[in-house]
Write a protein that holds these residues in place. Structure first.
Motif, PDB file in Angstrom:
ATOM      1  N   ALA A 215      35.063  65.967  70.247  1.00 43.13           N
ATOM      2  CA  ALA A 215      36.064  64.910  69.603  1.00 43.13           C
ATOM      3  C   ALA A 215      37.261  65.457  69.217  1.00 43.13           C
ATOM      4  N   SER A 216      37.180  66.619  68.967  1.00 45.98           N
ATOM      5  CA  SER A 216      38.763  67.368  68.598  1.00 45.98           C
ATOM      6  C   SER A 216      39.485  67.493  70.185  1.00 45.98           C
ATOM      7  N   THR A 217      38.634  67.627  71.224  1.00 43.65           N
ATOM      8  CA  THR A 217      39.380  68.205  72.556  1.00 43.65           C
ATOM      9  C   THR A 217      39.787  66.998  73.032  1.00 43.65           C
ATOM     10  N   ILE A 218      39.273  65.554  72.768  1.00 38.71           N
ATOM     11  CA  ILE A 218      39.947  64.359  73.130  1.00 38.71           C
ATOM     12  C   ILE A 218      40.848  64.100  72.444  1.00 38.71           C
ATOM     13  N   THR A 219      40.960  64.583  71.055  1.00 34.21           N
ATOM     14  CA  THR A 219      42.212  64.191  70.122  1.00 34.21           C
ATOM     15  C   THR A 219      43.372  65.146  70.533  1.00 34.21           C
ATOM     16  N   TYR A 220      43.183  66.233  70.938  1.00 32.63           N
ATOM     17  CA  TYR A 220      44.100  67.273  71.359  1.00 32.63           C
ATOM     18  C   TYR A 220      45.031  66.804  72.536  1.00 32.63           C
ATOM     19  N   MET A 221      44.179  66.310  73.614  1.00 30.87           N
ATOM     20  CA  MET A 221      44.542  65.855  74.949  1.00 30.87           C
ATOM     21  C   MET A 221      45.261  64.466  74.469  1.00 30.87           C
ATOM     22  N   HIS A 222      44.842  63.708  73.657  1.00 29.86           N
ATOM     23  CA  HIS A 222      45.285  62.302  73.508  1.00 29.86           C
ATOM     24  C   HIS A 222      46.619  62.648  72.854  1.00 29.86           C
ATOM     25  N   GLY A 223      46.762  63.647  71.916  1.00 30.29           N
ATOM     26  CA  GLY A 223      48.015  63.817  70.987  1.00 30.29           C
ATOM     27  C   GLY A 223      49.176  64.359  72.030  1.00 30.29           C
ATOM     28  N   LYS A 224      48.952  64.634  73.144  1.00 29.93           N
ATOM     29  CA  LYS A 224      50.050  65.055  74.145  1.00 29.93           C
ATOM     30  C   LYS A 224      50.915  63.777  74.518  1.00 29.93           C
ATOM     31  N   THR A 225      50.192  62.604  74.373  1.00 32.88           N
ATOM     32  CA  THR A 225      50.914  61.457  74.446  1.00 32.88           C
ATOM     33  C   THR A 225      51.695  60.702  73.407  1.00 32.88           C
ATOM     34  N   VAL A 226      52.999  60.986  73.283  1.00 37.29           N
ATOM     35  CA  VAL A 226      53.986  60.927  72.234  1.00 37.29           C
ATOM     36  C   VAL A 226      53.426  59.162  71.901  1.00 37.29           C
ATOM     37  N   GLY A 227      53.301  58.979  70.433  1.00 39.43           N
ATOM     38  CA  GLY A 227      53.414  57.664  70.189  1.00 39.43           C
ATOM     39  C   GLY A 227      51.812  56.957  70.239  1.00 39.43           C
ATOM     40  N   GLY A 228      50.870  57.867  70.688  1.00 39.69           N
ATOM     41  CA  GLY A 228      49.451  57.164  71.137  1.00 39.69           C
ATOM     42  C   GLY A 228      48.802  56.731  69.944  1.00 39.69           C
ATOM     43  N   PRO A 229      47.821  55.610  69.838  1.00 43.41           N
ATOM     44  CA  PRO A 229      47.190  55.312  68.896  1.00 43.41           C
ATOM     45  C   PRO A 229      46.370  56.054  68.102  1.00 43.41           C
ATOM     46  N   THR A 230      45.903  55.680  67.062  1.00 37.90           N
ATOM     47  CA  THR A 230      44.828  56.302  66.255  1.00 37.90           C
ATOM     48  C   THR A 230      43.710  56.050  66.656  1.00 37.90           C
ATOM     49  N   LEU A 231      42.771  56.950  66.587  1.00 34.88           N
ATOM     50  CA  LEU A 231      41.503  56.964  67.363  1.00 34.88           C
ATOM     51  C   LEU A 231      40.353  56.778  66.523  1.00 34.88           C
ATOM     52  N   LEU A 232      39.468  55.707  66.545  1.00 35.55           N
ATOM     53  CA  LEU A 232      38.252  55.459  65.938  1.00 35.55           C
ATOM     54  C   LEU A 232      37.219  55.721  66.587  1.00 35.55           C
ATOM     55  N   PHE A 233      36.329  56.852  66.283  1.00 37.41           N
ATOM     56  CA  PHE A 233      35.047  57.234  67.081  1.00 37.41           C
ATOM     57  C   PHE A 233      33.836  56.383  66.533  1.00 37.41           C
ATOM     58  N   GLU A 234      33.270  55.470  67.210  1.00 36.74           N
ATOM     59  CA  GLU A 234      32.277  54.427  66.870  1.00 36.74           C
ATOM     60  C   GLU A 234      31.031  54.785  67.052  1.00 36.74           C
ATOM     61  N   ASN A 235      30.821  55.915  68.149  1.00 41.58           N
ATOM     62  CA  ASN A 235      29.416  56.301  68.608  1.00 41.58           C
ATOM     63  C   ASN A 235      29.306  57.754  68.495  1.00 41.58           C
TER      64      ASN A 235
END
Length: 506
Positions: A43-63
Motif C-alpha cells: 500500500a505504501s509503495t503504491i502511495t509513494y509512486m502515486h505521489g510522484k504525480t502532482v495533484g493526484g487524488p486521495t487513495l481509498l483502499f477498499e480490499n
C-alpha cells in the motif's frame, strides 16, 4: 456570485471523514482501489509512486489483505490545494497564499467543543474492552522496509490532558503497534503530549491518552500545528470549522474524544513501562532515531465504526511526502497569525514550501515600512510559536515577490541579499530528534536557524535598481488572445506590473 456562495455552503457541515470524502469525490479527487492490496509495504509503495504525480487524488483502499470489511485512506492532502480548501471549509479553486491568508484569519477564532451523549457518538458503534482488545485487527501498514514494525498512528490525533488545568491537547505522533493491547507513545521533546504525561507521572499517576486513527482531516491539520500550549486544539478546530467540534467524555480515561471519528483507542501510559520502538521512515525523507525504549499506551478500550476507515500518511522525500503541503500551509498560517498578534505591520504573505518537508523553511513577504523591519520579521518568524519547531531557513522578501513561488524567492535571494550583511544565525533553538543533519544524534533537540534578508536594502530602497516589469494593459491584451495565439490552458498569473513611467534607473 450566487454560484460561488452555493459552493461555499457546500463545504460547510462536514463532521466526519465520510463527509469529507463525499466532498472530495464530488470534485473528482478520490480514487477507490478495489484490487486486493497488502498493507505490508505494498500500500505504501503504491502511495509513494502515486505521489510522484502532482495533484493526484486521495487513495481509498477498499480490499485490504487480511482485513475484510475495513478500509484505509492514504494521501488525504497530497499536493492538492482543493483538498486543503475543503478541509478548512472553503471552496476549491483558491491559490496557496489566498488559502493561507484565510486559514490564518480563521486561526484567530476559537470555539469550544460541544459535548454530546456518548451513546449517540458514531465512533461508539463498536466498543471493545478487556480481553476483547486487539489493535492488530486494523490494517496498520508497514511503510518502509527498515521500519521497526507496523504503524497504526501516522495521520492521527493523539489526545492528552494537562492534570493541572484539564486542558485537552491534540498532537500528531507516530504510533507503532507493540502487541494486541499496546501501541507506542513516541513524541519529540518539548511537545505538549510529552509535557502532559510527565506532569501525570510527577503526580504518581499514569497518563491517560487516546489515539484517533480515522478522523476528519481538519482535526489532523490542527493536531499537527503548533498552537499555544494553554489552549486546546479543539477550540482552534472549531474556529476553523465555524461550529464546535462534537466530543464526548470517556468513562475510561476522562478525556474528551471526537464523536465522529472512525477509530479510537484509549488507555494509560506509565513511566516504567517501555518497549523498543522504531526506526521509522520520517517526513524528512530519512529514518529518524534508530530505535530504543519508548513509553507505550496500555490499551483499555477500542471504539470504532462499522466498516471503519484507517487514515494513514506516508512520510517520504519530496512530493511523495503527502503531508508536506498541509503542514506547510498550516505552519505558514500560524506564523502569519503570530506575526499579526505581535503587531508586526506590512505582512503580505507567508509560505512554508512543501519541498522543505513542510516544516524546514518559512518565507515571509512584507511591505517594508521602516529601518530594521525585515530583520525584525525574520527574527520573530523564526521564534514565534508557529515557526519555532525545526524550521531551519527563514527568508524575508519584498511584497513584489510571491512567497509560494520558489523561482521568485530564489531570484530575490540572489539579487537582493548580501551574504556578508543579510544572513543571521540563531543557535541553540528548538529542533527535533528527526533531523538527520545533526550528529551525534543526542544533540538533535537543539538546532540552529538561518535568517536571510532577501529584501531591498531599506536605506536605498528609493534608488534600488528597478525591475523590468510588464505593462499591465499589454499583459491583459495578451491574456485575451492566449488561445488565439495557439497556447493551451490558462495564461500564467502575473500580479506585479510596471508601476509608472519614468521610474528611476541607475
Amino acid at each position: 456570485m450566487e454560484d460561488r456562495n452555493k459552493r461555499v455552503i457546500e463545504t460547510q457541515g462536514i463532521k466526519s471523514l465520510g463527509d469529507w470524502l463525499a466532498k472530495v469525490e464530488a470534485i473528482g479527487e478520490l480514487k477507490r482501489i478495489t484490487a486486493l492490496v497488502d498493507p505490508e509495504l505494498e500500500a505504501s509503495t503504491i502511495t509513494y509512486m502515486h505521489g510522484k504525480t502532482v495533484g493526484g487524488p486521495t487513495l481509498l483502499f477498499e480490499n485490504i489483505k487480511g482485513h475484510p470489511g475495513q478500509r484505509q485512506l492514504f494521501n488525504p492532502f497530497g499536493s492538492s490545494l482543493n483538498r486543503v480548501a475543503i478541509s478548512i471549509r472553503e471552496e476549491p479553486g483558491k491559490d496557496a497564499i489566498e488559502l493561507t491568508r484565510i486559514l490564518s484569519h480563521k486561526m484567530k477564532n476559537r470555539i469550544a467543543p460541544k459535548k454530546v451523549d456518548a451513546k449517540f457518538a458514531p465512533v461508539n458503534q463498536n466498543i471493545e474492552t478487556g480481553d476483547q482488545v486487539d489493535v492488530t485487527k486494523f490494517p496498520a501498514p508497514k511503510m518502509w522496509p527498515l521500519d521497526g514494525g507496523k504503524y497504526i498512528g501516522t495521520a492521527d490525533a493523539v489526545i492528552t490532558k494537562d492534570p493541572t488545568n484539564d486542558r485537552i491537547n491534540l498532537g500528531t505522533f507516530r504510533q507503532m503497534i507493540q502487541g494486541p493491547k499496546q501501541v507506542g507513545f513516541y513524541a519529540s521533546p518539548g511537545k505538549d503530549a510529552v509535557l502532559d504525561r510527565e506532569r501525570w507521572w510527577a503526580l504518581g499517576k499514569p497518563a491517560p491518552v487516546a489515539g484517533v486513527y480515522g478522523l476528519d482531516p481538519l482535526l489532523f491539520l490542527c493536531a499537527a500545528t503548533s498552537f499555544p500550549k494553554d489552549v486546546s486544539e479543539y477550540e482552534f478546530a472549531g474556529g476553523i470549522n465555524g461550529a464546535p467540534i462534537e466530543v464526548f467524555e470517556s468513562d475510561i480515561t476522562g478525556l474528551l474524544l471526537p464523536a465522529n471519528a472512525e477509530i479510537i483507542i484509549e488507555g494509560f501510559s506509565y513511566p516504567d513501562k517501555t518497549a523498543s520502538e522504531g526506526p521509522f521512515g520520517e517526513f524528512t525523507g530519512y529514518y529518524g532515531r534508530p530505535g530504543g525504549p519508548t513509553p507505550y499506551i496500555e490499551i483499555k478500550a477500542i471504539r470504532y465504526r462499522n466498516k471503519p476507515i484507517l487514515t494513514s500518511a506516508l512520510m517520504s522525500d519530496g512530493p511523495s511526502n503527502e503531508c508536506g503541503l498541509m503542514w506547510g500551509m498550516a505552519k505558514a498560517a500560524k506564523v502569519w497569525t503570530d506575526l499579526d498578534a505581535l503587531g508586526v505591520p506590512g505582512i503580505k504573505g507567508v509560505w512554508s514550501p512543501p519541498e522543505g518537508a513542510g516544516w524546514g523553511m518559512t518565507v515571509v513577504s512584507i511591505e517594508q515600512r521602516y529601518a530594521g523591519h525585515a530583520a525584525q520579521v525574520g527574527a520573530l518568524a523564526a521564534q514565534c510559536m508557529g515557526g519555532a519547531y525545526f524550521s531551519k531557513y527563514i527568508v524575508v522578501v519584498d511584497d513584489d515577490v510571491d512567497p509560494s513561488n520558489m523561482q521568485e524567492v530564489i531570484w530575490a535571494m540572489v539579487t537582493r541579499s548580501r551574504p556578508a550583511q543579510s544572513i543571521e544565525i540563531l543557535r541553540e533553538t528548538w529542533s527535533t530528534y528527526l533531523d538527520p543533519s545533526q550528529n551525534p544524534p543526542e544533540i538533535r533537540p537543539w538546532g540552529s536557524k538561518c535568517i536571510i534578508n532577501a529584501c531591498k536594502e531599506f536605506k536605498y530602497i528609493k534608488v534600488f535598481s528597478p525591475r523590468n516589469l510588464l505593462k499591465k494593459e499589454m499583459y491583459e491584451q495578451v491574456c485575451a488572445r492566449w488561445q488565439e495565439l495557439g497556447f493551451e490552458g490558462a495564461p500564467p498569473k502575473i500580479t506585479t506590473f510596471e508601476p509608472f513611467a519614468g521610474q528611476h534607473i541607475g
